[in-house]
Design a protein around this motif. Structure first.
Motif, PDB file in Angstrom:
ATOM      1  N   CYS A  19       5.121  -7.628   4.433  1.00  0.00           N
ATOM      2  CA  CYS A  19       5.558  -6.489   4.578  1.00  0.00           C
ATOM      3  C   CYS A  19       4.467  -5.408   4.340  1.00  0.00           C
ATOM      4  O   CYS A  19       3.925  -5.219   3.410  1.00  0.00           O
ATOM      5  CB  CYS A  19       6.567  -5.807   4.033  1.00  0.00           C
ATOM      6  SG  CYS A  19       7.467  -4.452   4.263  1.00  0.00           S
ATOM      7  N   PRO A  20       4.334  -4.386   5.421  1.00  0.00           N
ATOM      8  CA  PRO A  20       3.191  -3.496   5.558  1.00  0.00           C
ATOM      9  C   PRO A  20       3.550  -2.188   4.764  1.00  0.00           C
ATOM     10  O   PRO A  20       2.734  -1.466   4.636  1.00  0.00           O
ATOM     11  CB  PRO A  20       2.889  -3.018   6.920  1.00  0.00           C
ATOM     12  CG  PRO A  20       4.189  -3.147   7.580  1.00  0.00           C
ATOM     13  CD  PRO A  20       4.878  -4.523   6.803  1.00  0.00           C
ATOM     14  N   SER A  21       4.850  -2.141   4.203  1.00  0.00           N
ATOM     15  CA  SER A  21       5.284  -0.962   3.337  1.00  0.00           C
ATOM     16  C   SER A  21       4.500  -0.840   2.160  1.00  0.00           C
ATOM     17  O   SER A  21       4.461  -1.905   1.485  1.00  0.00           O
ATOM     18  CB  SER A  21       6.726  -0.833   3.340  1.00  0.00           C
ATOM     19  OG  SER A  21       7.259  -0.187   2.403  1.00  0.00           O
ATOM     20  N   PRO A  22       3.945   0.162   1.555  1.00  0.00           N
ATOM     21  CA  PRO A  22       3.142   0.166   0.329  1.00  0.00           C
ATOM     22  C   PRO A  22       4.076  -0.044  -0.693  1.00  0.00           C
ATOM     23  O   PRO A  22       3.809  -0.374  -1.935  1.00  0.00           O
ATOM     24  CB  PRO A  22       2.602   1.465   0.398  1.00  0.00           C
ATOM     25  CG  PRO A  22       3.411   2.515   1.357  1.00  0.00           C
ATOM     26  CD  PRO A  22       3.914   1.558   2.463  1.00  0.00           C
ATOM     27  N   ARG A  23       5.194   0.306  -0.504  1.00  0.00           N
ATOM     28  CA  ARG A  23       6.373   0.033  -1.622  1.00  0.00           C
ATOM     29  C   ARG A  23       7.144  -1.065  -1.721  1.00  0.00           C
ATOM     30  O   ARG A  23       7.818  -1.464  -2.403  1.00  0.00           O
ATOM     31  CB  ARG A  23       7.680   1.083  -1.711  1.00  0.00           C
ATOM     32  CG  ARG A  23       8.449   0.870  -0.494  1.00  0.00           C
ATOM     33  CD  ARG A  23       9.461   2.223  -0.273  1.00  0.00           C
ATOM     34  NE  ARG A  23      10.692   1.790   0.595  1.00  0.00           N
ATOM     35  CZ  ARG A  23      10.562   2.148   1.937  1.00  0.00           C
ATOM     36  NH1 ARG A  23       9.383   2.463   2.490  1.00  0.00           N
ATOM     37  NH2 ARG A  23      11.719   1.735   2.488  1.00  0.00           N
ATOM     38  N   CYS A  24       6.871  -2.036  -0.702  1.00  0.00           N
ATOM     39  CA  CYS A  24       7.403  -3.435  -0.630  1.00  0.00           C
ATOM     40  C   CYS A  24       6.426  -4.452  -0.737  1.00  0.00           C
ATOM     41  O   CYS A  24       6.387  -5.156  -1.975  1.00  0.00           O
ATOM     42  CB  CYS A  24       8.411  -3.562   0.591  1.00  0.00           C
ATOM     43  SG  CYS A  24       9.024  -5.102   0.605  1.00  0.00           S
ATOM     44  N   CYS A  35      11.195  -6.743   7.550  1.00  0.00           N
ATOM     45  CA  CYS A  35      11.154  -7.340   6.244  1.00  0.00           C
ATOM     46  C   CYS A  35      12.589  -7.378   5.663  1.00  0.00           C
ATOM     47  O   CYS A  35      13.243  -6.542   5.595  1.00  0.00           O
ATOM     48  CB  CYS A  35      10.166  -6.432   5.387  1.00  0.00           C
ATOM     49  SG  CYS A  35      10.320  -6.887   3.579  1.00  0.00           S
ATOM     50  N   CYS A  38      13.142  -5.148   2.290  1.00  0.00           N
ATOM     51  CA  CYS A  38      13.305  -3.639   2.480  1.00  0.00           C
ATOM     52  C   CYS A  38      13.704  -3.080   3.841  1.00  0.00           C
ATOM     53  O   CYS A  38      13.860  -1.825   4.000  1.00  0.00           O
ATOM     54  CB  CYS A  38      11.995  -2.871   2.229  1.00  0.00           C
ATOM     55  SG  CYS A  38      10.652  -2.970   3.217  1.00  0.00           S
ATOM     56  N   THR A  39      13.805  -3.928   4.912  1.00  0.00           N
ATOM     57  CA  THR A  39      14.358  -3.925   6.269  1.00  0.00           C
ATOM     58  C   THR A  39      13.416  -2.848   7.165  1.00  0.00           C
ATOM     59  O   THR A  39      13.783  -2.366   8.098  1.00  0.00           O
ATOM     60  CB  THR A  39      15.798  -3.141   6.314  1.00  0.00           C
ATOM     61  OG1 THR A  39      15.871  -1.713   5.904  1.00  0.00           O
ATOM     62  CG2 THR A  39      16.820  -4.161   5.636  1.00  0.00           C
ATOM     63  N   GLU A  40      12.247  -2.923   6.510  1.00  0.00           N
ATOM     64  CA  GLU A  40      11.081  -2.203   7.241  1.00  0.00           C
ATOM     65  C   GLU A  40      10.880  -3.026   8.529  1.00  0.00           C
ATOM     66  O   GLU A  40      10.830  -4.299   8.581  1.00  0.00           O
ATOM     67  CB  GLU A  40       9.789  -2.010   6.348  1.00  0.00           C
ATOM     68  CG  GLU A  40       8.566  -1.408   7.018  1.00  0.00           C
ATOM     69  CD  GLU A  40       8.732   0.093   7.138  1.00  0.00           C
ATOM     70  OE1 GLU A  40       7.916   0.854   7.873  1.00  0.00           O
ATOM     71  OE2 GLU A  40       9.370   0.372   6.156  1.00  0.00           O
ATOM     72  N   GLN A  41      10.789  -2.297   9.758  1.00  0.00           N
ATOM     73  CA  GLN A  41      10.359  -2.808  10.998  1.00  0.00           C
ATOM     74  C   GLN A  41       8.992  -2.655  11.525  1.00  0.00           C
ATOM     75  O   GLN A  41       8.518  -1.419  11.254  1.00  0.00           O
ATOM     76  CB  GLN A  41      11.500  -2.598  12.127  1.00  0.00           C
ATOM     77  CG  GLN A  41      12.857  -3.228  11.669  1.00  0.00           C
ATOM     78  CD  GLN A  41      13.582  -2.390  12.729  1.00  0.00           C
ATOM     79  OE1 GLN A  41      13.389  -2.569  13.916  1.00  0.00           O
ATOM     80  NE2 GLN A  41      14.966  -2.475  12.288  1.00  0.00           N
ATOM     81  N   TRP A  42       8.274  -3.461  12.121  1.00  0.00           N
ATOM     82  CA  TRP A  42       7.011  -3.123  12.860  1.00  0.00           C
ATOM     83  C   TRP A  42       6.603  -4.065  13.751  1.00  0.00           C
ATOM     84  O   TRP A  42       7.100  -5.334  13.810  1.00  0.00           O
ATOM     85  CB  TRP A  42       5.957  -3.085  11.661  1.00  0.00           C
ATOM     86  CG  TRP A  42       5.579  -4.460  11.049  1.00  0.00           C
ATOM     87  CD1 TRP A  42       4.432  -5.136  11.271  1.00  0.00           C
ATOM     88  CD2 TRP A  42       6.273  -5.070  10.238  1.00  0.00           C
ATOM     89  NE1 TRP A  42       4.499  -6.334  10.768  1.00  0.00           N
ATOM     90  CE2 TRP A  42       5.346  -6.373   9.911  1.00  0.00           C
ATOM     91  CE3 TRP A  42       7.314  -4.841   9.261  1.00  0.00           C
ATOM     92  CZ2 TRP A  42       5.995  -7.362   8.907  1.00  0.00           C
ATOM     93  CZ3 TRP A  42       7.770  -5.914   8.378  1.00  0.00           C
ATOM     94  CH2 TRP A  42       7.063  -6.849   8.102  1.00  0.00           C
TER      95      TRP A  42
END
Length: 108
Positions: A3-8, A99, A102-106
């Motif tokens: 996941c590219p999210s810095p928090r995940c 993801c 965290c359900t981040e999408q990209w």
């Protein structure tokens, strides 16, 4: 892939289309993650206007014929643009990742 999210940074990643297909049939998330709609529209009206314009121009009403031809070509260009935009959106959706932590999408 993570996941590219810095928090995940989770490695629990899946294609959005696969995730949507795995959801139960009654889930509201199926609508949230749905594939973009295909373009609505037909080239039939544009072709009809061009043909009408050609017939009108050939029968003597040149100005009305040219206006109909221009309108048909313009409408055809609008429809073509809508189809291209919808196809591009659908292709991007097909490559989209989600993801599961965290359900981040990209889109990679």
């Amino acid at each position: 892939m993570n996941c590219p999210s810095p928090r995940c940074g989770s490695s629990n990643v899946q294609l959005l289309s696969h995730y949507r297909d795995s959801l139960p049939p009654g889930s509201k998330l199926r609508d949230t993650y749905a594939e973009p709609a295909a373009a609505e529209g037909s080239y039939l009206l544009a072709v009809g206007l061009v043909i009408l314009g050609i017939v009108a121009a050939a029968s003597g009403t040149v100005l009305a014929g040219l206006a109909a031809i221009a309108a048909g070509l313009g409408w055809g260009a609008v429809i073509h643009r809508r189809v291209e935009d919808a196809d591009r959106a659908r292709a991007a959706w097909g490559n989209r990742r989600i993801c599961l932590a965290c359900t981040e999408q990209w889109t990679p």
